[in-house]
Design an enzyme around this catalytic site. Structure first.
Site, short mmCIF file in Angstrom:
data_model
loop_
_atom_site.label_atom_id
_atom_site.label_comp_id
_atom_site.label_asym_id
_atom_site.label_seq_id
_atom_site.Cartn_x
_atom_site.Cartn_y
_atom_site.Cartn_z
N ARG A 49 33.15 45.51 41.55
CA ARG A 49 31.76 45.06 41.48
C ARG A 49 30.92 45.75 42.54
O ARG A 49 29.77 46.07 42.32
CB ARG A 49 31.69 43.54 41.68
CG ARG A 49 32.05 42.78 40.44
CD ARG A 49 31.97 41.31 40.69
NE ARG A 49 33.15 40.84 41.44
CZ ARG A 49 33.67 39.62 41.34
NH1 ARG A 49 33.10 38.75 40.56
NH2 ARG A 49 34.73 39.27 42.01
N GLY A 136 55.37 36.76 35.84
CA GLY A 136 55.30 37.89 36.79
C GLY A 136 56.27 39.01 36.51
O GLY A 136 56.17 39.68 35.48
N GLY A 189 49.52 34.27 48.41
CA GLY A 189 49.00 35.07 47.28
C GLY A 189 49.57 34.67 45.93
O GLY A 189 49.40 35.38 44.94
N LYS A 207 50.59 30.30 29.68
CA LYS A 207 51.85 31.05 29.51
C LYS A 207 52.68 30.42 28.38
O LYS A 207 53.32 31.13 27.60
CB LYS A 207 52.62 31.06 30.82
CG LYS A 207 51.93 31.90 31.90
CD LYS A 207 52.52 31.63 33.27
CE LYS A 207 51.84 32.45 34.35
NZ LYS A 207 52.21 32.03 35.71
P1 NDP Z 1 42.60 38.79 42.52
O1 NDP Z 1 41.58 37.71 42.54
O2 NDP Z 1 43.40 39.05 43.74
O3 NDP Z 1 41.93 40.17 42.13
C1 NDP Z 1 41.00 40.29 41.10
C2 NDP Z 1 40.30 41.62 41.24
O4 NDP Z 1 39.40 41.73 40.16
C3 NDP Z 1 39.50 41.77 42.52
O5 NDP Z 1 39.53 43.12 42.90
C4 NDP Z 1 38.10 41.37 42.08
O6 NDP Z 1 37.07 42.03 42.77
C5 NDP Z 1 38.08 41.89 40.67
N1 NDP Z 1 37.17 41.13 39.85
C6 NDP Z 1 37.22 39.82 39.57
N2 NDP Z 1 36.20 39.48 38.76
C7 NDP Z 1 35.50 40.62 38.56
C8 NDP Z 1 34.32 40.90 37.84
N3 NDP Z 1 33.67 39.96 37.19
N4 NDP Z 1 33.89 42.18 37.83
C9 NDP Z 1 34.54 43.12 38.52
N5 NDP Z 1 35.65 42.90 39.23
C10 NDP Z 1 36.12 41.65 39.24
O7 NDP Z 1 43.54 38.47 41.28
P2 NDP Z 1 45.08 38.82 41.10
O8 NDP Z 1 45.32 40.22 41.43
O9 NDP Z 1 45.90 37.77 41.72
O10 NDP Z 1 45.24 38.60 39.52
C11 NDP Z 1 44.83 39.57 38.59
C12 NDP Z 1 45.36 39.17 37.22
O11 NDP Z 1 46.77 39.13 37.27
C13 NDP Z 1 44.91 37.79 36.74
O12 NDP Z 1 44.75 37.81 35.35
C14 NDP Z 1 46.09 36.91 37.11
O13 NDP Z 1 46.18 35.76 36.31
C15 NDP Z 1 47.23 37.86 36.86
N6 NDP Z 1 48.46 37.57 37.55
C16 NDP Z 1 48.44 37.39 38.90
C17 NDP Z 1 49.61 37.14 39.58
C18 NDP Z 1 49.64 36.93 41.05
O14 NDP Z 1 50.71 36.60 41.57
N7 NDP Z 1 48.55 37.11 41.79
C19 NDP Z 1 50.88 37.07 38.85
C20 NDP Z 1 50.78 37.30 37.43
C21 NDP Z 1 49.60 37.54 36.82
P3 NDP Z 1 36.48 41.55 44.13
O15 NDP Z 1 37.48 42.06 45.14
O16 NDP Z 1 35.20 42.26 44.17
O17 NDP Z 1 36.37 40.07 44.06
N1 HSE Z 2 49.25 31.69 39.98
C1 HSE Z 2 50.36 32.10 39.20
C2 HSE Z 2 51.60 31.40 39.68
C3 HSE Z 2 50.54 33.58 39.30
O1 HSE Z 2 51.55 30.71 40.70
O2 HSE Z 2 52.64 31.51 39.05
C4 HSE Z 2 51.44 34.10 38.25
O3 HSE Z 2 50.86 34.01 37.00
#
Ligand code: NDP
Ligand code: HSE
Length: 430
Positions: A49, A136, A189, A207
Site C-alpha cells: 500500500r 500451514g 506471529g 479451513k
Molecule cells: P500479515 O498481516 O503479516 O501481512 C499481510 C501483508 O499484506 C502486509 O504486507 C500488508 O501490508 C499487506 N496488505 C494487507 N492488506 C492490504 C491491502 N488492502 N492492500 C495492500 N496490501 C495489503 O499477514 P500474514 O503474512 O500473516 O498472512 C498472509 C496470508 O497468509 C493470510 O491470508 C493468512 O490467513 C495466511 N496465512 C498466514 C499464516 C501465518 O502463520 N501468519 C499461516 C497460514 C496462512 P502492510 O504491511 O502495509 O499492512
Molecule cells: N492464525 C492461523 C493459526 C495461521 O493460528 O493457525 C494459520 O492459518
C-alpha cells in the site's frame, strides 16, 4: 526444435509475515527452484500500500510498487499473501482473467468465494493453488485433493488453528491465563491480524470448509460450518478436564454420513492418551479416515512465516513448472450434491458442568431431566464450592444427538435445582 523455456515472472502481493519469508526463500534458493521449475524465475514486483514504509531487509526496495494492476499485468504467477476478502478477491480475479496462475494462502477468501475463484480459473484455464491455506506447512490440500482422489473420505478430524492450540496448550500445561497465552501467540506471529478470527473459530471454520469441499467433492462454504470458539473456555474447564484425563482442543470435524455432510468447529474434550492430545504449541494435526486408505495422520507446523512459506513455495514451483513446460493442476471437483446438515444432526458424548443447589434429591432431579430426553449418563462427579449453598456437578453422557442435548441443557438451565450451567463440552475421539 523446442525453444528454451522463458523466464517465469512472479508477482508478490503483501510482504507481511508469510510474504517476507516467501521473498527471502525465493531469493536464497533461486538456483534450486529454477532447476525444479525447469526455467528461470524472477520476482517481477512486490505490491504494497505504501512504498515508503520501512520493511524487512529481505524485501528489495526496488521491487516495491503500489500499482497492483500494472504488476499483475506483467506477471505469469500472482502470489496473494495479503489476506482478507478485498482487495485480494478483485486482484486474484484480475490475475486469473489474464491467465496468470494464482497461489494464495487466503483461507478466508477461499471459504467465502471459492466457487467464483474456481470458475474464473477454469474459464481462463489457469492454475489456482492454495496449499498454505490449510494447516500451514503441512502437505494436506494436495493429498486430499489429488492423492485421495480415488478413495472415499469418510471423516476428517483435526487441529487446524495454531493460535488456539497454543493458547489451550499453555492453559493446560503451564496454567497460564487465556489473555497472557493469546498475547504470546500474537507476538510469535501465529495469530491472524485480528485474533478474533482465531479464537472465535472463524479461521478453523474456513479451513474446515475448504477441506470438506475437497474431501467430499462438493461445495461447502464458511456459512455451512457450525462454529464455536475458545474464548469462553475457563481455567476451571481446563482443570475439570484434566481431573479425568481429558484435554480441551479446538477441533475441526467434517463427516460424511448416510444422509449428508456435517462440518463443525468447536472446543472438544479428547482423552490425554489420544494422539491429538499430544499436539502441543502451535502445531497442527489432522486425521483423515478414508474407505480404502484407512486412517491417515498429518502433523506439523500449521502457522508462522517460514513454515507457511514452504507450502507457498511448493505451489509456486508447481504452477511455474506448468507455465514453463506446460500442464495444468486439478480443477474444482464438485459433482457430489449431498445435503450439508445442521449441527442438530450430529451425535457425540457431552460433558455438562453446572452449579446446583446443595440439598437432598438434587442429583435425582438432574438425572430425571436427562432421562426425560433419553440421554444416558456415563459418570457424575460432585465438588464442594466455597459457597456452601451450591455444589459443582460434572456429568459425562453417553453418545447422544445434539438436538436432544440442546433441549436438555435448556431444561437444566430452567430447573429450580440448577443455579447455573457453567459449560457444555463435546467429547470426541474415543
Ligand atoms: P500479515 O498481516 O503479516 O501481512 C499481510 C501483508 O499484506 C502486509 O504486507 C500488508 O501490508 C499487506 N496488505 C494487507 N492488506 C492490504 C491491502 N488492502 N492492500 C495492500 N496490501 C495489503 O499477514 P500474514 O503474512 O500473516 O498472512 C498472509 C496470508 O497468509 C493470510 O491470508 C493468512 O490467513 C495466511 N496465512 C498466514 C499464516 C501465518 O502463520 N501468519 C499461516 C497460514 C496462512 P502492510 O504491511 O502495509 O499492512
Ligand atoms: N492464525 C492461523 C493459526 C495461521 O493460528 O493457525 C494459520 O492459518
Amino acid at each position: 526444435m523446442s525453444s528454451a523455456p522463458t523466464t517465469v515472472k512472479i508477482a508478490i502481493l503483501g510482504p507481511g509475515t508469510v510474504g517476507t519469508e516467501v521473498v527471502r526463500l525465493l531469493e536464497r534458493q533461486r538456483d534450486d527452484l529454477e532447476a525444479r521449475v525447469g526455467a528461470p524465475i524472477v520476482i517481477a514486483g512486490i505490491y504494497v500500500r505504501d512504498t515508503a514504509v520501512p520493511r524487512d531487509p529481505a524485501i528489495p526496495r526496488g521491487l516495491l510498487t503500489d500499482d497492483a494492476d500494472a504488476l499483475i499485468a506483467s506477471a505469469d504467477v500472482v502470489v496473494e499473501l495479503m489476506g482478507g476478502i478485498e482487495p485480494a478477491r478483485t486482484m486474484i480475479l484480475a490475475a486469473l482473467e489474464r491467465g496468470c496462475a494464482v497461489v494464495t494462502a487466503n483461507k478466508a477468501l477461499l471459504a467465502a468465494h471459492g466457487p467464483e475463484l474456481y470458475e474464473a480459473a477454469d474459464a481462463a484455464h489457469a492454475d489456482l493453488y492454495f496449499e498454505a491455506a490449510v494447516a500451514g506447512a503441512i502437505p494436506l490440500v494436495r493429498p486430499v485433493r489429488e492423492s485421495l482422489a480415488g478413495d472415499h473420505v469418510r471423516r476428517i478430524l483435526g487441529i487446524v488453528n495454531g493460535t488456539t492450540n497454543y493458547v489451550l496448550d499453555e492453559m493446560t500445561t503451564r496454567g497460564l491465563g487465556y489473555d497472557v497465552a493469546l498475547k504470546r501467540a500474537q507476538e510469535l506471529g501465529f495469530a491472524e491480524a485480528d485474533p478474533t478470527a482465531d479464537v472465535e473459530g472463524y479461521d478453523a471454520a474456513a479451513k474446515a470448509a475448504i477441506l470438506a469441499s475437497l474431501a467430499f467433492h462438493q461445495r461447502v462454504s464458511l456459512d455451512d460450518v457450525y462454529r464455536e470458539g475458545i474464548s469462553a473456555i475457563t481455567p476451571a474447564d481446563v482443570a475439570a478436564a484434566s481431573e479425568v484425563g481429558l484435554v480441551i482442543k479446538l477441533l475441526a470435524i467434517a463427516e460424511r454420513t448416510e444422509v449428508g455432510v456435517n462440518v463443525r468447529v468447536h472446543p472438544t474434550l479428547v482423552s490425554a492418551t489420544h494422539p491429538l492430545a499430544g499436539v502441543h504449541g502451535a502445531f497442527n494435526a489432522v486425521f483423515v479416515e478414508a474407505e480404502a486408505a484407512g486412517e491417515l495422520m498429518f502433523y506439523g507446523q500449521g502457522a508462522g512465516g517460514l513454515p507457511t512459506a514452504s507450502a507457498v513455495l511448493g505451489d509456486i514451483v508447481s504452477v511455474a513448472r506448468h507455465k514453463a513446460l506446460g500442464g495444468k493442476g486439478p480443477r474444482e471437483s464438485n459433482y457430489a450434491d449431498l445435503p450439508v446438515l445442521s449441527i442438530a444432526s450430529a451425535s457425540t458424548r457431552f460433558q455438562i458442568r453446572m452449579l446446583v443447589v446443595d440439598r437432598p434429591g438434587v442429583l435425582a432431579s438432574v438425572a430425571a431431566i436427562l432421562a426425560a430426553h433419553g440421554i444416558s449418563i456415563e459418570s457424575v462427579r460432585q465438588h464442594h464450592t466455597s459457597d456452601r449453598a451450591h455444589a459443582e456437578v460434572v456429568i459425562s453422557t453417553h453418545r447422544a444427538p445434539e438436538r436432544d442435548l440442546e433441549r436438555t441443557v435448556a431444561d437444566l438451565a430452567a430447573s429450580a435445582v440448577v443455579h447455573e450451567v457453567l459449560s457444555v463440552l463435546r467429547i470426541e475421539g474415543e
